[in-house]
Design an enzyme around this catalytic site. Sequence first.
Site, PDB file in Angstrom:
ATOM      1  CG  HIS A  30      -3.164  22.130  -7.600  1.00 25.48           C
ATOM      2  ND1 HIS A  30      -4.313  21.729  -8.245  1.00 25.48           N
ATOM      3  CD2 HIS A  30      -3.459  23.315  -7.013  1.00 25.48           C
ATOM      4  CE1 HIS A  30      -5.246  22.652  -8.065  1.00 25.48           C
ATOM      5  NE2 HIS A  30      -4.774  23.623  -7.322  1.00 25.48           N
TER       6      HIS A  30
ATOM      7  CD  GLU B  30      -3.025  24.049  -2.659  1.00 27.11           C
ATOM      8  OE1 GLU B  30      -4.188  24.462  -2.478  1.00 27.11           O
ATOM      9  OE2 GLU B  30      -2.312  24.405  -3.630  1.00 27.11           O
ATOM     10  CG  HIS B  31      -7.518  21.385  -4.179  1.00 25.25           C
ATOM     11  ND1 HIS B  31      -8.735  21.796  -4.656  1.00 25.25           N
ATOM     12  CD2 HIS B  31      -6.603  22.246  -4.695  1.00 25.25           C
ATOM     13  CE1 HIS B  31      -8.571  22.856  -5.438  1.00 25.25           C
ATOM     14  NE2 HIS B  31      -7.298  23.147  -5.485  1.00 25.25           N
TER      15      HIS B  31
ATOM     16  CD  GLU C 152      -7.421  25.353  -8.845  1.00 25.27           C
ATOM     17  OE1 GLU C 152      -7.625  24.328  -8.162  1.00 25.27           O
ATOM     18  OE2 GLU C 152      -6.529  26.195  -8.568  1.00 25.27           O
TER      19      GLU C 152
END
Lengths: 443, 438
Positions: A66, A69-70, A146
């Site tokens: 993840h 992905e950022h 997040e």
Amino acid sequence: MTRLFAALAIMMSAVAAQAEDVTTYTLDNGMEVVVIEDNRAPVVVHMLWYKVGSADEPEGVSGIAHFLEHLMFKGTNELASGEFSSVVAANGGSDNAFTSYDYTAYFQRVAADRLELMMQMESNRMNNLVLTPEEVESERGVILEERNQRTENSANALAREQFRAALFQNHRYGVPIIGWKHEMEQLDLQDAQDFYDLYYAPNNAILIVAGDVQPDEVLALAEQYYGVIPAEDQLPVRERPQEPPQRAERRITYVDARVSQPYLVRSYLAPERDPGAQTEAAALVYLAELLGGSPFTSALGQALQFDTQTAIYTNASYSASWLDDATFSFAVVPADGVTLSEAEEAMDEVISAFMEGEIDPARMESIRTQLRASEVYALDNVQGLAQRYGAALTQSLTVADVQAWPDILQSVTEEDIKAVAAKVFNRDQAVTGWVVSDQEEAR
Amino acid sequence: MRRILIALCLTIVATTARADIDIKEVTSPGGINAWVVEEPEIPFVALELRFQGGPVLDLPGKRGATNLMVGLLEEGSGDMSAQEFQAKLEELAASISFRATDDTISVSARFLTENKEDVVALLRQALVEPRFDQEALDRVRAQVISGIASDAKSPNTIASDTFSAAAYGDHPYGSAIEGTIESVGNLTQDDMRDAHRNALVRDRLYVAVVGDTTAETVGGLLDDLLGDLPQDGPPLPENITYDMAGGITVVDFDTPQSVALFGHGGMKRDDEDFFAAVIVNRVLGAGGFESRLMTEVREKRGLTYGISSFLVPRFHAEVMLGRVASSNETIAEAIEVTRSEWARMAEDGITAEELEVAKTYMTGEYPLRFDGNAEIAKIMVGMQMIGLTPEYVTNRNDFVEAVTLEDANRVAAELLQPENLHFVVVGKPVGLENTPSE
């Protein structure tokens, strides 16, 4: 090259010839391409799916899939940091990405004549990401916030995390996609770079283009932009640690003062859709509907919410699409004055009664009709269709499996459902969790 | 009786895409107006109804009545129990949803063409002949009360309820539409009948139909569906002016990340500067990764996962709001950066380049919204409610293009009032005190 017209064999009179229009290709470097035509609006969805998700991460760096992905929205050898999204926006489009246990996907939705630009940029960041320590540092703050927002600030999300950690004894499905906080805090540039170098390659990717396009034109562009990227020869075989036989029931109680309403959840390990073997999964779709689909017509809803008023909410859920094990879950929120023990007992009575009783043929017919209709409604959402193919193909299914699925759903029998239920409802491979605001409620 | 059928062939012309939407304005024999788009390619229909008013029509002491009434529409009507009604709907593979929001009641239906008559008959029964059985009332009330209890422990809801109460006091906008545990606990079957009678009225009804149907047949269908509703209801509440002073209100709540909701007065939707305001807001905080607030608070400093600002032109008040969440230790810094960006834009405005980028995005993105029958139907009822005509679909991008840098910067200076920003912060924020102190 094959051209497949999905024949969904929908039997309703008015919807005979309805199906999505799908063409597939494989590039020389191993990249798969799926084109879904829908010419109703001059729009295209361009999605690139990588066959890697959080469950493929090495131990100790949870959240790296993840996090990467950022970081993919930072710079490349040709694009400045943030330029990717700026260019999409300047062309009136929107872009985003998502990471799951089994896949990571990047997508843009834009006017159809901008497809080439999207491919140019997306293919560029497959191999040419340039990370800086400063950007990695500040983006780590973002993913930690997040996690705060999605998980730490939510008692329900923290409880879910605990359930999955208890349900999976060996598989990485027990580790949260966003990562454990203490490991996220340590993620660095090298972790991201290693993951990127190994997994982001054309032979580990699936391109889905859906909308107002011609398949041969999409192929030509795909060859021009993606076809020139060399395959990754170090790409590991995708074999992840699997669950051992589970031999003991697990029960957990999650206590959090922010819980306003005690509730219980039970999750069982369950079969998922597998290539050429989707019947059990299809039967589980029915099982979830029959037991806890609608509060008005399902067994749990009728018994607990209507007949006895034991609960204010009941649900059974099953999601069929996983590379490895799926889960089948129940949730019950007891009515005021009903304890969790009483609610759980009532839930188990409904499950037992279901196993002993007959399945109402009218309910079966109703579910069949709804599933058939959902295929008609699905045609109105081209991004949803793209998502369906992307998820399936990253989870080892084939285009043929995706297209066979609606028919398999239509052919599920009462016997199939009973058989799979008997297999799944084994408390030795389940977790029962109570979520309460204090110990007093845990009774 | 007369049937008026105006066919308008509208084409959205944008710099990056064109979408053909052929909106037909229809008036039924019984006098119900609707916008219709014929999309015969997929054999189903999306129907969208909006009743303006909704929860703002709650009678004194009856907060939550309209919301609960809307929840009961699917819980038994005509001679059908809740379960019989839903079983029938499932057999028909249709979906109908009823929802109350601040100013409206929305009804969304989706059904296969072949089941049109049956579904419309069911929906008519739910709208015109709800039963409000005591058993259903008690059951759904328990669900609503559970939701209210849950909201009381949700940082986001605590923030919006606190902000609304401080901004609007006794006006319906000042409290949650769900009501309180006490007010909902006292609601009766008669209260449900009153709320139903007052809210579902034809004078405040907006209709859109999109899908496998024709403008010629929609009129009859709408008369069957809605003809038996009363014509009018009680007046809507007065408008209220937002005039909360700038400052900070901290609501103590034990959670690791503080949530801030902030804002000041806004702009009416029919203001001639509205598009300039939309552009200013986009550059400031509504442009995703591109906005200044995202750049400064997220990208440069890693203080948040998301920050946004938004214009909220409601029927009875208009505000400009924003949201940000950050760890208890860093929320003060996030707020400080937000304030200073607000002030910088009020003072210096936006750049010519930012204006162009915002325009390109907005004009390019607009046609992409019309991408599904239900989406088109929702857009069309929304347009009707704020008094737009079908031509707006064609003209809207011209309004965006017409905004000059001067307009944008004049509006930025007027609209953005950093000194009037009031922040409601829920959590255990470090280094923040209530101001002005009480």
